[in-house]
Design an enzyme around this catalytic site. Structure first.
Site, PDB file in Angstrom:
ATOM      1  N   PHE A 112       0.812  -1.215   0.000  1.00 43.18           N
ATOM      2  CA  PHE A 112       0.000   0.000   0.000  1.00 43.18           C
ATOM      3  C   PHE A 112       0.848   1.269   0.000  1.00 43.18           C
ATOM      4  CE2 PHE A 112       0.991   0.085   4.470  1.00 43.18           C
ATOM      5  CZ  PHE A 112       0.722   1.375   4.933  1.00 43.18           C
ATOM      6  N   LYS A 113       2.092   1.160   0.458  1.00 47.14           N
ATOM      7  CA  LYS A 113       2.919   2.358   0.540  1.00 47.14           C
ATOM      8  C   LYS A 113       3.297   2.892  -0.834  1.00 47.14           C
ATOM      9  CE  LYS A 113       4.249   1.002   5.116  1.00 47.14           C
ATOM     10  NZ  LYS A 113       5.212   0.434   6.044  1.00 47.14           N
ATOM     11  N   ASP A 114       3.147   2.064  -1.864  1.00 48.86           N
ATOM     12  CA  ASP A 114       3.366   2.556  -3.226  1.00 48.86           C
ATOM     13  C   ASP A 114       2.410   3.709  -3.551  1.00 48.86           C
ATOM     14  OD1 ASP A 114       5.322   0.627  -3.739  1.00 48.86           O
ATOM     15  OD2 ASP A 114       3.877  -0.806  -4.533  1.00 48.86           O
TER      16      ASP A 114
END
Length: 481
Positions: A112-114
């Site tokens: 999700f950090k993308d």
């Protein structure tokens, strides 16, 4: 829109100032001076937007058009999401027994950090190109942040990134996603310590104001406001996907279940709630349960040690974004926040004031899951849906499976199951690896070890100085020659 430190001693900055900072100069974290409020008509209008368009609308509330013109902002966000594998960027899977899983992991590193880091990388590049500047990025990672941060800035000539990973605490795939990036501006350190231990040298370097200024240090951890800002969109999108109808007044409530480590995603949820989104937030944690204990009992205190769990990216004892939540719930009381956080810094133990604890427990619910709970949730989800959950997503599913009411609920899924082979095998499932991940196994790797007993702060300091000298920017502030 201006930003202030949670501790009140750093003065006011604009978005650019907050973006290029790690911790504020007074040790606090930057937050918007005022949280925008949205009415029901705006929410109904936004409900028809795609995830990509929601991010644009939200970012435009926190970044003035004078700083980044709206058309430019739109282009930067489109560019940020251009490498995502799913056409909608994120995707909601509706599974049996009312389990809604919002897949936030369709970016390059399957995490999700993308989402937030791809946008943040674009914002950085925009300002750096305008001003011909160079920055030194410091990142401590518990697993996914490092690879997402690396992908967001790899190959950029005006940024050097130094990433510390906790050797043995990441999965093999997470580590390979960092150590196989052979770029001149990427510097990976494999530290023989846990996630909290690798944060210490980073904090020390930021605290050295002269050094931080000379080499223009900044962070891409969720101490960076830009990360939090983009993550607010997760909660709006989850709400619009799972709300039964927006034709009623008041608008219906949706429960958002958030796997929680450093607390960035749950902080974004608190801000969304403050903006008027009718959500009930649940912070779900693994056996490293400081946030759960804080919500339940007001006990913000360290355990004896970090426990290694299947949900390794959440193996965190000091969730630094809790400072933002306490500031928000205290009515932006920077004096109280500073007092509490300085007390915690010394004693590593804090009992929240009764009024603040009451507000916290009204804002958040919480739940903790053991490795056994995680395995059972993964097994049940596979049995009922043939759908593989990563262990972090399984912490959220565990909470869902405990509930007996019919409240609309959305579980945020922070990573693809493909990154966690050991957890899948533990649950008796067969890992299915995408070709991009399989290819990592044969690639060249590069990293520098940091051993126990070594002065990690000094080692990092020397590497940063040597890199700047090689670039021809040492002693020249942040201007690139």
């Amino acid at each position: 829109m201006e930003y202030v430190s949670t501790r009140g001693g750093a003065g006011v900055v604009d978005f650019e100032g907050a973006l290029f900072s790690g911790y504020a100069p007074d040790g606090g974290l930057f937050m918007p001076q005022h949280i925008p409020s949205l009415d029901g008509d705006t929410l109904r209008r936004w409900s028809r937007l795609s995830y990509r368009e929601l991010v644009k609308e939200l970012c435009s509330l926190f970044i003035t058009a004078e700083l980044v013109p709206r058309s430019t902002l739109n282009d930067l966000i489109d560019r940020a999401f251009s490498r995502f594998r799913h056409k909608d960027v994120v995707h909601l899977s509706r599974l049996k027994d009312g389990l809604n899983v919002l897949e936030l992991w369709h970016g390059v590193t399957y995490a999700f950090k993308d989402l937030s880091l791809s946008c943040t990388g674009q914002f950085l590049q925009y300002f750096l190109e305008k001003k011909q500047k160079h920055v030194t990025i410091l990142v401590g990672t518990s697993g996914d942040t490092g690879s997402s941060a690396i992908e967001s800035v790899r190959g950029q000539k005006n940024m050097d990134i130094f990433v510390l990973l906790p050797k043995g605490f990441c999965t093999q795939i997470q580590e390979l996603q960092m150590t196989t990036v052979i770029e001149d501006n990427v510097h990976v350190f494999a530290a023989h310590g846990n996630s909290d231990e690798i944060d210490e040298p980073i904090k020390e370097l930021f605290a050295d104001v002269d050094f931080a200024g000379k080499y223009n240090l900044m962070s891409l951890n969720s101490v960076n406001w830009s990360r939090i800002m983009v993550q607010i969109a997760h909660h709006f999108y989850a709400y619009f996907q799972c709300a039964p109808s927006l034709d009623t007044t008041p608008l219906p409530m949706v429960e958002i279940v958030v796997p929680t480590g450093g607390g960035g995603n749950i902080t974004a949820g608190c801000i969304a709630q403050k903006m008027g989104l009718p959500i009930r937030l649940v912070a779900v944690v693994n056996s490293n349960d400081i946030i759960h204990r804080t919500v339940q009992h007001g006990d913000f205190s360290l355990s004896e040690s970090v426990k290694a769990t299947l949900a390794s990216a959440m193996d965190i004892q000091e969730p630094y974004n809790m400072e933002r939540i306490l500031w928000l719930l205290s009515g932006s009381d920077s004096h109280l926040t500073k007092t509490l956080m300085e007390r915690f810094s010394v004693s590593k133990s804090l009992k929240l004031p009764e009024d603040l604890h009451r507000k916290l427990s009204e804002t958040l619910h919480s739940c903790s899951a053991s490795d056994e709970d995680i395995v059972r949730a993964m097994q049940r989800c596979w049995k009922e849906n043939c759908y593989p959950l990563c262990p972090h997503s399984a912490v959220a599913a565990h909470y869902h499976y405990l509930q007996t009411d019919s409240t609309p609920r959305c579980c945020l899924a922070p990573a693809s199951a493909a990154k966690f082979q050991d957890a899948l095998l533990r649950a008796g499932l067969v890992p299915q690896l995408p070709p991009e991940i399989t290819a990592l196994m044969a690639m060249e790797t590069r990293s520098t070890p940091l051993e126990q007993g070594q002065d990690w702060t000094q080692t990092l300091r020397e590497w940063i100085e040597a890199t700047a000298q090689r670039r021809g920017i040492a002693g020249q502030g942040v201007t690139q020659t």
